[in-house]
Design a protein around this motif. Structure first.
Motif, PDB file in Angstrom:
ATOM      1  N   LEU A   2      37.622  13.217  19.603  1.00 22.36           N
ATOM      2  CA  LEU A   2      38.610  14.585  18.808  1.00 22.36           C
ATOM      3  C   LEU A   2      37.396  15.175  17.792  1.00 22.36           C
ATOM      4  O   LEU A   2      36.469  14.893  17.542  1.00 22.36           O
ATOM      5  N   VAL A   3      37.019  16.575  18.108  1.00 28.67           N
ATOM      6  CA  VAL A   3      35.971  16.924  18.060  1.00 28.67           C
ATOM      7  C   VAL A   3      36.605  18.890  17.418  1.00 28.67           C
ATOM      8  O   VAL A   3      37.504  19.068  17.596  1.00 28.67           O
ATOM      9  N   GLN A   4      36.204  18.613  15.884  1.00 26.86           N
ATOM     10  CA  GLN A   4      36.350  19.997  15.421  1.00 26.86           C
ATOM     11  C   GLN A   4      34.724  20.735  14.614  1.00 26.86           C
ATOM     12  O   GLN A   4      35.136  20.145  14.417  1.00 26.86           O
ATOM     13  N   ARG A   5      34.902  21.898  15.316  1.00 27.73           N
ATOM     14  CA  ARG A   5      34.134  22.281  14.670  1.00 27.73           C
ATOM     15  C   ARG A   5      34.989  23.746  13.794  1.00 27.73           C
ATOM     16  O   ARG A   5      35.097  24.632  14.326  1.00 27.73           O
ATOM     17  N   PHE A   6      33.828  24.407  12.019  1.00 33.40           N
ATOM     18  CA  PHE A   6      34.925  25.162  11.567  1.00 33.40           C
ATOM     19  C   PHE A   6      33.220  26.430  11.897  1.00 33.40           C
ATOM     20  O   PHE A   6      31.648  25.741  11.701  1.00 33.40           O
ATOM     21  N   MET A   7      33.752  28.092  11.530  1.00 33.79           N
ATOM     22  CA  MET A   7      32.585  29.158  11.675  1.00 33.79           C
ATOM     23  C   MET A   7      33.235  29.799  10.521  1.00 33.79           C
ATOM     24  O   MET A   7      33.854  30.689  11.357  1.00 33.79           O
ATOM     25  N   GLY A   8      32.188  30.284   9.606  1.00 32.63           N
ATOM     26  CA  GLY A   8      32.987  32.044   8.852  1.00 32.63           C
ATOM     27  C   GLY A   8      32.097  32.798   8.879  1.00 32.63           C
ATOM     28  O   GLY A   8      30.954  32.091   9.289  1.00 32.63           O
ATOM     29  N   LEU A   9      32.501  33.321   8.806  1.00 34.54           N
ATOM     30  CA  LEU A   9      31.147  35.096   7.926  1.00 34.54           C
ATOM     31  C   LEU A   9      29.953  34.041   7.343  1.00 34.54           C
ATOM     32  O   LEU A   9      28.529  34.456   7.654  1.00 34.54           O
ATOM     33  N   HIS A  10      30.267  33.634   6.386  1.00 40.88           N
ATOM     34  CA  HIS A  10      29.296  33.116   5.319  1.00 40.88           C
ATOM     35  C   HIS A  10      28.852  32.411   5.657  1.00 40.88           C
ATOM     36  O   HIS A  10      26.970  32.331   5.758  1.00 40.88           O
ATOM     37  N   GLU A  11      29.285  31.696   6.430  1.00 44.02           N
ATOM     38  CA  GLU A  11      28.922  30.262   7.187  1.00 44.02           C
ATOM     39  C   GLU A  11      27.665  30.854   7.615  1.00 44.02           C
ATOM     40  O   GLU A  11      26.672  30.532   8.206  1.00 44.02           O
ATOM     41  N   ALA A  12      28.144  31.320   8.933  1.00 46.36           N
ATOM     42  CA  ALA A  12      27.448  32.360   9.930  1.00 46.36           C
ATOM     43  C   ALA A  12      25.752  33.051   9.410  1.00 46.36           C
ATOM     44  O   ALA A  12      24.787  32.640   9.832  1.00 46.36           O
ATOM     45  N   GLY A  13      26.354  33.953   9.053  1.00 40.85           N
ATOM     46  CA  GLY A  13      24.577  34.775   7.478  1.00 40.85           C
ATOM     47  C   GLY A  13      24.611  35.251   8.379  1.00 40.85           C
ATOM     48  O   GLY A  13      23.949  36.404   7.763  1.00 40.85           O
ATOM     49  N   ASP A  14      24.016  35.283   9.739  1.00 36.09           N
ATOM     50  CA  ASP A  14      23.076  35.761   9.760  1.00 36.09           C
ATOM     51  C   ASP A  14      22.892  37.516  10.459  1.00 36.09           C
ATOM     52  O   ASP A  14      22.031  38.356  10.146  1.00 36.09           O
ATOM     53  N   HIS A  15      24.024  37.263  10.388  1.00 32.37           N
ATOM     54  CA  HIS A  15      24.706  39.049  11.165  1.00 32.37           C
ATOM     55  C   HIS A  15      24.811  39.701   9.926  1.00 32.37           C
ATOM     56  O   HIS A  15      25.370  40.983  10.087  1.00 32.37           O
ATOM     57  N   LEU A  16      24.873  38.981   8.957  1.00 33.76           N
ATOM     58  CA  LEU A  16      25.594  40.485   7.940  1.00 33.76           C
ATOM     59  C   LEU A  16      24.166  40.744   7.200  1.00 33.76           C
ATOM     60  O   LEU A  16      24.224  42.012   6.716  1.00 33.76           O
ATOM     61  N   GLU A  17      23.404  40.360   7.505  1.00 33.34           N
ATOM     62  CA  GLU A  17      22.080  41.859   6.975  1.00 33.34           C
ATOM     63  C   GLU A  17      22.088  41.751   5.991  1.00 33.34           C
ATOM     64  O   GLU A  17      21.569  43.133   5.383  1.00 33.34           O
ATOM     65  N   GLY A  18      21.910  40.561   5.042  1.00 34.37           N
ATOM     66  CA  GLY A  18      21.833  40.931   3.732  1.00 34.37           C
ATOM     67  C   GLY A  18      23.122  41.682   2.948  1.00 34.37           C
ATOM     68  O   GLY A  18      22.825  42.118   2.313  1.00 34.37           O
ATOM     69  N   GLN A  19      23.757  42.158   3.492  1.00 36.40           N
ATOM     70  CA  GLN A  19      25.368  42.860   2.939  1.00 36.40           C
ATOM     71  C   GLN A  19      25.811  41.800   2.255  1.00 36.40           C
ATOM     72  O   GLN A  19      25.563  40.710   1.946  1.00 36.40           O
ATOM     73  N   SER A  20      26.791  42.767   1.286  1.00 37.36           N
ATOM     74  CA  SER A  20      27.431  41.964   0.024  1.00 37.36           C
ATOM     75  C   SER A  20      28.660  42.083   0.776  1.00 37.36           C
ATOM     76  O   SER A  20      29.515  42.885   0.498  1.00 37.36           O
ATOM     77  N   VAL A  21      29.513  40.877   1.602  1.00 37.40           N
ATOM     78  CA  VAL A  21      30.927  40.611   2.665  1.00 37.40           C
ATOM     79  C   VAL A  21      32.111  39.723   0.874  1.00 37.40           C
ATOM     80  O   VAL A  21      31.496  38.903   1.304  1.00 37.40           O
ATOM     81  N   ARG A  22      32.656  40.803   0.827  1.00 43.14           N
ATOM     82  CA  ARG A  22      33.661  39.918  -0.074  1.00 43.14           C
ATOM     83  C   ARG A  22      34.164  39.012   0.325  1.00 43.14           C
ATOM     84  O   ARG A  22      35.417  38.012  -0.237  1.00 43.14           O
ATOM     85  N   PHE A  23      35.501  39.077   1.943  1.00 42.21           N
ATOM     86  CA  PHE A  23      36.081  38.794   2.321  1.00 42.21           C
ATOM     87  C   PHE A  23      35.013  37.425   3.074  1.00 42.21           C
ATOM     88  O   PHE A  23      34.256  37.907   3.525  1.00 42.21           O
ATOM     89  N   ASP A  24      36.323  36.200   3.603  1.00 42.44           N
ATOM     90  CA  ASP A  24      35.785  35.453   4.318  1.00 42.44           C
ATOM     91  C   ASP A  24      36.782  34.924   5.326  1.00 42.44           C
ATOM     92  O   ASP A  24      37.718  35.287   5.182  1.00 42.44           O
ATOM     93  N   ALA A  25      36.543  34.758   6.807  1.00 40.16           N
ATOM     94  CA  ALA A  25      37.507  34.427   7.629  1.00 40.16           C
ATOM     95  C   ALA A  25      37.000  33.512   8.151  1.00 40.16           C
ATOM     96  O   ALA A  25      35.448  33.664   8.796  1.00 40.16           O
ATOM     97  N   VAL A  26      37.485  32.157   8.697  1.00 41.95           N
ATOM     98  CA  VAL A  26      36.850  31.095   9.649  1.00 41.95           C
ATOM     99  C   VAL A  26      37.641  30.977  10.676  1.00 41.95           C
ATOM    100  O   VAL A  26      38.944  31.099  10.935  1.00 41.95           O
ATOM    101  N   THR A  27      36.558  30.977  11.701  1.00 41.36           N
ATOM    102  CA  THR A  27      37.055  30.494  12.879  1.00 41.36           C
ATOM    103  C   THR A  27      37.050  28.768  13.317  1.00 41.36           C
ATOM    104  O   THR A  27      36.472  28.255  12.517  1.00 41.36           O
ATOM    105  N   GLU A  28      37.622  28.408  14.248  1.00 40.35           N
ATOM    106  CA  GLU A  28      37.518  27.365  15.076  1.00 40.35           C
ATOM    107  C   GLU A  28      37.912  26.742  16.456  1.00 40.35           C
ATOM    108  O   GLU A  28      38.425  27.372  17.286  1.00 40.35           O
ATOM    109  N   TYR A  29      36.895  25.433  16.576  1.00 38.40           N
ATOM    110  CA  TYR A  29      36.562  25.055  17.979  1.00 38.40           C
ATOM    111  C   TYR A  29      37.329  23.877  17.531  1.00 38.40           C
ATOM    112  O   TYR A  29      37.592  22.834  17.330  1.00 38.40           O
ATOM    113  N   VAL A  30      38.692  22.724  18.481  1.00 41.86           N
ATOM    114  CA  VAL A  30      38.909  21.971  18.397  1.00 41.86           C
ATOM    115  C   VAL A  30      38.982  21.572  20.242  1.00 41.86           C
ATOM    116  O   VAL A  30      39.530  21.993  21.016  1.00 41.86           O
TER     117      VAL A  30
END
Length: 335
Positions: free
Chosen positions: A91-119
Motif C-alpha cells: 500500500l502506497v500513500q502520497r500527500f501533496m499540499g500547496l505549500h509543499e508543492a511551492g513552485d507555482h506560488l511564485e513568492g505569493q503569500s497564501v494563508r490557506f492550504d489544501a492537501v490532495t493524496e494518492y493511495v
C-alpha cells in the motif's frame, strides 16, 4: 476443546492439514457442477448470489433494527502498518499540499492550504475486502461461463466486475461464532470448520441461516494473528477457516454473501494446488457467491453476546470501480 484453548497460549509449528473431515478432492471437484448456479438467473447474469437479496429482503433486514447500535466489521488501512496479517499486502500513500508543492506560488503569500493524496492499494491482501466474481476461474471459465480471457492486466475484468454490485450488500446478517462454540478466543490455526459445527452454532445461538443472508464466520483468526503474529507469509500461513465440506451447506442455505475473519478457507486445505482454496474456487466460480475476506469480527462477537442476538442489519458497499476484481470495504452491522 482443551487442545485449542492451549494453542491460544502457545504457538505450534505443526503444518499438517486438519484431517478430521473426509471429503476427497474428487468430491470437491464435483461441487463445481453439483453446486453450480450457472444459468439460474439467466445466461448473462453477473450478480450471482446477490440476486437473492431482493427489495423485500432489504426491507425485512431494516425492520429488524431495534437499538441502533452499530459495529464496524473492518480494520484501519494504515500505510505505515499495511501488512498486519502477513499476506504480502502493498500500500502506497502520497500527500501533496500547496505549500509543499511551492513552485507555482511564485513568492505569493497564501494563508490557506489544501492537501490532495494518492493511495495505491492491493485490495486482495490483509485489508478487509470484497472478492468479485472475476477473481477466480476454473478450466478457463469464470462464473456463469464467461471466459477467463475477459479478465486481463490491460483492461481489467470485462464481464464480471465489482461495479456490477452497485447496490451493495444490504441484507440480514448472521454471525456463527465457531470460536465461542469451542469456548476459545480463537480456533487453532489449521482448524477446518465443518458443516456440523455450523449447524451446532445455529442451535447454540438459536438462529438459522436463510436465503439471501450475509453469513459471517467468527474463527478468531484476525485476533490470533494480531495477538501472536502470523506464522508465515501468504499461502504458507496456517489459518482456521471453512473446510471444503461446508460448500453444500452454503449452497443449500442460499447464502448471498460469505464473510470471514480470515481468507474463508482453512489453510492448509489438505488438497493439491488446484484446490489450494476450495471455498474460494467453488464459491466464486460455480455458485457466484461473493466473499468478504479478513473481516474484524471480534467486536461483533462481543456485541452479539451482549445483545443476545446473532442476527442484525448488514451493509457492505463496494466501490463502483469498473473492471476490478476486488474492493476495500467497511462492512457495518446494526442491531
Amino acid at each position: 476443546m482443551a487442545n485449542e484453548a492451549e494453542t491460544n497460549e502457545a504457538e505450534t509449528n505443526e503444518t499438517a492439514p486438519d484431517t478430521r473431515l473426509g471429503t476427497t478432492e474428487a468430491e470437491v471437484e464435483q461441487y463445481m457442477a453439483s453446486l453450480s448456479n450457472w444459468g439460474r438467473w439467466g445466461e448473462d447474469d453477473r450478480l450471482g448470489t446477490l440476486n437473492l437479496i431482493t427489495d423485500q429482503t432489504r426491507l425485512a433486514a431494516a425492520q429488524s433494527i431495534r437499538t441502533g447500535r452499530a459495529v464496524s466489521l473492518s480494520r484501519d488501512i494504515d500505510p505505515l502498518n499495511a501488512d498486519t496479517l502477513g499476506s504480502g499486502l502493498s500500500l502506497v500513500q502520497r500527500f501533496m499540499g500547496l505549500h509543499e508543492a511551492g513552485d507555482h506560488l511564485e513568492g505569493q503569500s497564501v494563508r490557506f492550504d489544501a492537501v490532495t493524496e494518492y493511495v495505491g492499494i492491493s485490495a486482495h491482501g490483509s485489508s478487509t475486502h470484497i472478492d468479485g466474481l472475476a477473481h477466480y476461474s476454473w478450466d478457463g471459465r469464470t462464473y456463469n461461463g464467461f471466459p477467463e480471457s475477459d479478465t486481463t492486466s490491460g483492461r481489467g475484468a470485462k464481464s464480471l466486475s465489482v461495479h456490477h454490485a452497485q447496490h451493495g450488500f444490504v441484507t440480514r446478517g448472521v454471525l456463527l461464532d465457531i470460536a465461542a462454540l469451542h469456548g476459545v478466543r480463537w480456533l487453532e490455526r489449521g482448524h477446518g470448520v465443518s458443516p456440523e459445527e455450523l449447524e451446532a452454532a445455529e442451535a447454540a445461538q438459536g438462529v438459522t441461516v436463510r436465503p439471501g443472508d450475509a453469513l459471517l464466520i467468527h474463527t478468531g483468526n484476525v485476533e490470533a494473528i494480531l495477538t501472536e503474529g502470523p506464522d508465515a507469509i501468504g499461502p504458507a500461513a496456517r489459518q482456521a477457516g471453512l473446510h471444503a465440506s461446508c460448500l453444500p451447506f452454503l449452497r443449500e442455505r442460499d447464502v448471498a454473501v460469505l464473510g470471514n475473519d480470515g481468507i474463508q478457507d482453512v489453510q492448509p486445505s489438505g488438497y493439491s494446488l488446484n484446490f489450494l482454496r476450495p471455498i474460494h474456487a467453488v464459491s466464486l466460480v460455480a455458485m457466484g457467491l461473493w466473499l468478504i475476506d479478513n473481516m474484524q469480527l471480534t467486536e461483533l462477537a462481543k456485541a452479539c453476546q451482549e445483545e443476545n442476538r446473532w442476527e442484525f442489519f448488514f451493509a457492505a458497499l463496494p466501490w463502483r470501480m469498473v473492471g476490478v476484481t476486488s474492493s476495500a470495504s467497511n462492512p457495518v452491522a446494526v442491531f
